[in-house]
Design a protein around this motif. Sequence first.
Motif, mmCIF file in Angstrom:
data_model
loop_
_atom_site.group_PDB
_atom_site.id
_atom_site.type_symbol
_atom_site.label_atom_id
_atom_site.label_comp_id
_atom_site.label_asym_id
_atom_site.label_seq_id
_atom_site.Cartn_x
_atom_site.Cartn_y
_atom_site.Cartn_z
ATOM 1 N N GLN A 220 -29.546 30.945 -23.116
ATOM 2 C CA GLN A 220 -30.254 31.896 -23.980
ATOM 3 C C GLN A 220 -30.098 33.329 -23.468
ATOM 4 O O GLN A 220 -29.883 34.263 -24.249
ATOM 5 C CB GLN A 220 -31.738 31.516 -24.059
ATOM 6 N N LEU A 221 -30.189 33.510 -22.151
ATOM 7 C CA LEU A 221 -30.025 34.839 -21.572
ATOM 8 C C LEU A 221 -28.617 35.361 -21.804
ATOM 9 O O LEU A 221 -28.432 36.512 -22.226
ATOM 10 C CB LEU A 221 -30.331 34.802 -20.065
ATOM 11 N N ALA A 222 -27.626 34.524 -21.532
ATOM 12 C CA ALA A 222 -26.236 34.956 -21.718
ATOM 13 C C ALA A 222 -25.984 35.348 -23.169
ATOM 14 O O ALA A 222 -25.362 36.389 -23.445
ATOM 15 C CB ALA A 222 -25.282 33.845 -21.288
ATOM 16 N N LYS A 223 -26.462 34.554 -24.095
ATOM 17 C CA LYS A 223 -26.230 34.866 -25.510
ATOM 18 C C LYS A 223 -26.905 36.187 -25.889
ATOM 19 O O LYS A 223 -26.316 36.994 -26.628
ATOM 20 C CB LYS A 223 -26.734 33.744 -26.419
ATOM 21 N N SER A 224 -28.106 36.436 -25.384
ATOM 22 C CA SER A 224 -28.787 37.687 -25.721
ATOM 23 C C SER A 224 -28.007 38.894 -25.196
ATOM 24 O O SER A 224 -27.934 39.937 -25.860
ATOM 25 C CB SER A 224 -30.215 37.685 -25.162
ATOM 26 N N ILE B 160 -2.702 20.101 -36.908
ATOM 27 C CA ILE B 160 -3.603 20.679 -35.903
ATOM 28 C C ILE B 160 -4.237 21.937 -36.483
ATOM 29 O O ILE B 160 -3.549 22.760 -37.093
ATOM 30 C CB ILE B 160 -2.831 21.028 -34.616
ATOM 31 N N THR B 161 -5.537 22.067 -36.291
ATOM 32 C CA THR B 161 -6.224 23.289 -36.719
ATOM 33 C C THR B 161 -6.824 23.989 -35.509
ATOM 34 O O THR B 161 -7.373 23.364 -34.608
ATOM 35 C CB THR B 161 -7.327 22.976 -37.742
ATOM 36 N N MET B 162 -6.688 25.322 -35.512
ATOM 37 C CA MET B 162 -7.228 26.154 -34.443
ATOM 38 C C MET B 162 -7.708 27.443 -35.112
ATOM 39 O O MET B 162 -7.042 28.477 -35.067
ATOM 40 C CB MET B 162 -6.145 26.433 -33.386
ATOM 41 N N VAL B 163 -8.857 27.334 -35.782
ATOM 42 C CA VAL B 163 -9.365 28.460 -36.571
ATOM 43 C C VAL B 163 -10.607 29.033 -35.893
ATOM 44 O O VAL B 163 -10.918 28.706 -34.750
ATOM 45 C CB VAL B 163 -9.611 28.032 -38.032
ATOM 46 N N GLY B 164 -11.341 29.923 -36.588
ATOM 47 C CA GLY B 164 -12.380 30.670 -35.898
ATOM 48 C C GLY B 164 -13.740 30.025 -35.827
ATOM 49 O O GLY B 164 -14.298 29.825 -34.742
ATOM 50 N N TYR B 165 -14.278 29.646 -36.976
ATOM 51 C CA TYR B 165 -15.677 29.242 -37.071
ATOM 52 C C TYR B 165 -15.799 27.903 -37.797
ATOM 53 O O TYR B 165 -14.869 27.500 -38.519
ATOM 54 C CB TYR B 165 -16.475 30.303 -37.832
ATOM 55 N N PRO B 166 -16.949 27.219 -37.650
ATOM 56 C CA PRO B 166 -17.131 25.959 -38.382
ATOM 57 C C PRO B 166 -16.907 26.092 -39.887
ATOM 58 O O PRO B 166 -16.331 25.191 -40.513
ATOM 59 C CB PRO B 166 -18.576 25.582 -38.049
ATOM 60 N N LEU C 226 -26.882 26.011 -28.491
ATOM 61 C CA LEU C 226 -28.337 26.158 -28.562
ATOM 62 C C LEU C 226 -28.916 25.335 -29.716
ATOM 63 O O LEU C 226 -29.982 24.728 -29.584
ATOM 64 C CB LEU C 226 -28.720 27.633 -28.709
ATOM 65 N N GLU C 227 -28.195 25.280 -30.828
ATOM 66 C CA GLU C 227 -28.646 24.457 -31.962
ATOM 67 C C GLU C 227 -28.641 22.972 -31.597
ATOM 68 O O GLU C 227 -29.584 22.233 -31.923
ATOM 69 C CB GLU C 227 -27.734 24.698 -33.171
ATOM 70 N N GLU C 228 -27.574 22.535 -30.942
ATOM 71 C CA GLU C 228 -27.483 21.127 -30.542
ATOM 72 C C GLU C 228 -28.559 20.792 -29.505
ATOM 73 O O GLU C 228 -29.165 19.717 -29.541
ATOM 74 C CB GLU C 228 -26.087 20.811 -29.987
ATOM 75 N N ALA C 229 -28.810 21.723 -28.583
ATOM 76 C CA ALA C 229 -29.842 21.517 -27.568
ATOM 77 C C ALA C 229 -31.218 21.387 -28.211
ATOM 78 O O ALA C 229 -32.038 20.551 -27.809
ATOM 79 C CB ALA C 229 -29.829 22.663 -26.556
ATOM 80 N N HIS D 253 -16.396 34.926 -30.765
ATOM 81 C CA HIS D 253 -16.236 33.466 -30.766
ATOM 82 C C HIS D 253 -17.109 32.812 -29.695
ATOM 83 O O HIS D 253 -17.608 31.698 -29.885
ATOM 84 C CB HIS D 253 -14.765 33.088 -30.585
ATOM 85 N N PHE D 254 -17.294 33.494 -28.579
ATOM 86 C CA PHE D 254 -18.168 32.964 -27.531
ATOM 87 C C PHE D 254 -19.615 32.922 -28.021
ATOM 88 O O PHE D 254 -20.350 31.963 -27.768
ATOM 89 C CB PHE D 254 -18.043 33.810 -26.266
ATOM 90 N N ILE D 255 -20.019 33.953 -28.735
ATOM 91 C CA ILE D 255 -21.366 33.983 -29.313
ATOM 92 C C ILE D 255 -21.533 32.812 -30.285
ATOM 93 O O ILE D 255 -22.578 32.143 -30.295
ATOM 94 C CB ILE D 255 -21.626 35.329 -30.021
ATOM 95 N N LYS D 256 -20.510 32.563 -31.099
ATOM 96 C CA LYS D 256 -20.541 31.412 -32.011
ATOM 97 C C LYS D 256 -20.736 30.113 -31.242
ATOM 98 O O LYS D 256 -21.585 29.282 -31.592
ATOM 99 C CB LYS D 256 -19.243 31.383 -32.826
ATOM 100 N N ASP D 257 -19.986 29.938 -30.155
ATOM 101 C CA ASP D 257 -20.080 28.710 -29.355
ATOM 102 C C ASP D 257 -21.463 28.553 -28.731
ATOM 103 O O ASP D 257 -22.042 27.457 -28.731
ATOM 104 C CB ASP D 257 -19.028 28.724 -28.239
ATOM 105 N N MET D 258 -21.991 29.648 -28.191
ATOM 106 C CA MET D 258 -23.315 29.573 -27.576
ATOM 107 C C MET D 258 -24.381 29.246 -28.615
ATOM 108 O O MET D 258 -25.340 28.501 -28.337
ATOM 109 C CB MET D 258 -23.637 30.889 -26.855
ATOM 110 N N GLY D 259 -24.206 29.763 -29.830
ATOM 111 C CA GLY D 259 -25.124 29.443 -30.908
ATOM 112 C C GLY D 259 -25.104 27.963 -31.255
ATOM 113 O O GLY D 259 -26.156 27.337 -31.456
#
Length: 292
Positions: A263-267, A66-72, A249-252, A240-246
């Motif tokens: 977009q507003l929340a991330k800003s 199992i992996t539970m790390v920070g970023y892609p 947004l990329e997938e969207a 980490h939340f900023i990473k997730d929102m990014g």
Amino acid sequence: MPHQDKVIGFIGTGVMGSSMVRRLLAAHYQVIIYNRTKEKAEALINEGAIWGKSPMGVAQQAQVIITMVGYPYDVEEVYFGPHGIIANAHTGSLLVDMTTSTPTLAKKISEEALKYHLQAVDAPVSGGDIGAKNGTLSIMIGGSQEAVAEIQPIFSVLGNNIVYQGEAGSGQHTKMCNQIAIASNMIGVMEAIVYARKAGLDPEKVLESISSGAAGSWSLSNLIPRVLKEDYSPGFFIKHFIKDMGIALEEAEKMDLQLPGLQLAKSMYDQLAEAGEENSGTQALIKYWNNN
């Protein structure tokens, strides 16, 4: 003494990972752990976890990793290459990435794992540090149904809302839905408290009134009490939340989809991170109003 049949490798013993390892130890699994900073894993070692020395060392000793790390990019680093999990895991092992990462990377891991006769599952979670400690995480799963069935007993130790979403990458897409919903909700719950204070109300009493009605949410019930105590310790890091929102947004963008609330929340969170709050919990969003 451990008596469960599978040895579990666990890479990443941060806020979430450490609580998840404790759940597995309490369920009598043998758990081999690795974290980039060994000092942060010492408490778990003292509680019965075995130190794995490296991702390769963990992969060579466990049937489930199992992996539970920070970023892609952290996920890429531990899974790929000659010293990575995929190249060193035993045939038939199960690889489970519970990091919130990209659906594209989840598919890549799954495809590469199959070449080595391994099975990979993407299983990001929601529920924060509270859910990790209590074993009440929501687990969103992508991968083969056969692999998911095999790992179900382990998931049941970690969570109580375990939903199979479909093929590889589906768990990560579902986590994006989760983060999108949270992002706008976080703005709403913070504005409610800011408004209550401005109106001269007692925020504690306001919370009592609105948390069980139509405005109720996990964030309102679990994070606003922390805000009222000025407790900004991380159940989930802003960075980490900023990473997730990014990622969302990329997938969207790939799907030609506009998400103005996200977009507003991330800003807003970006501004907090720039002000030095990236290692605070997501509830530190309240400081946006304090600073403006």
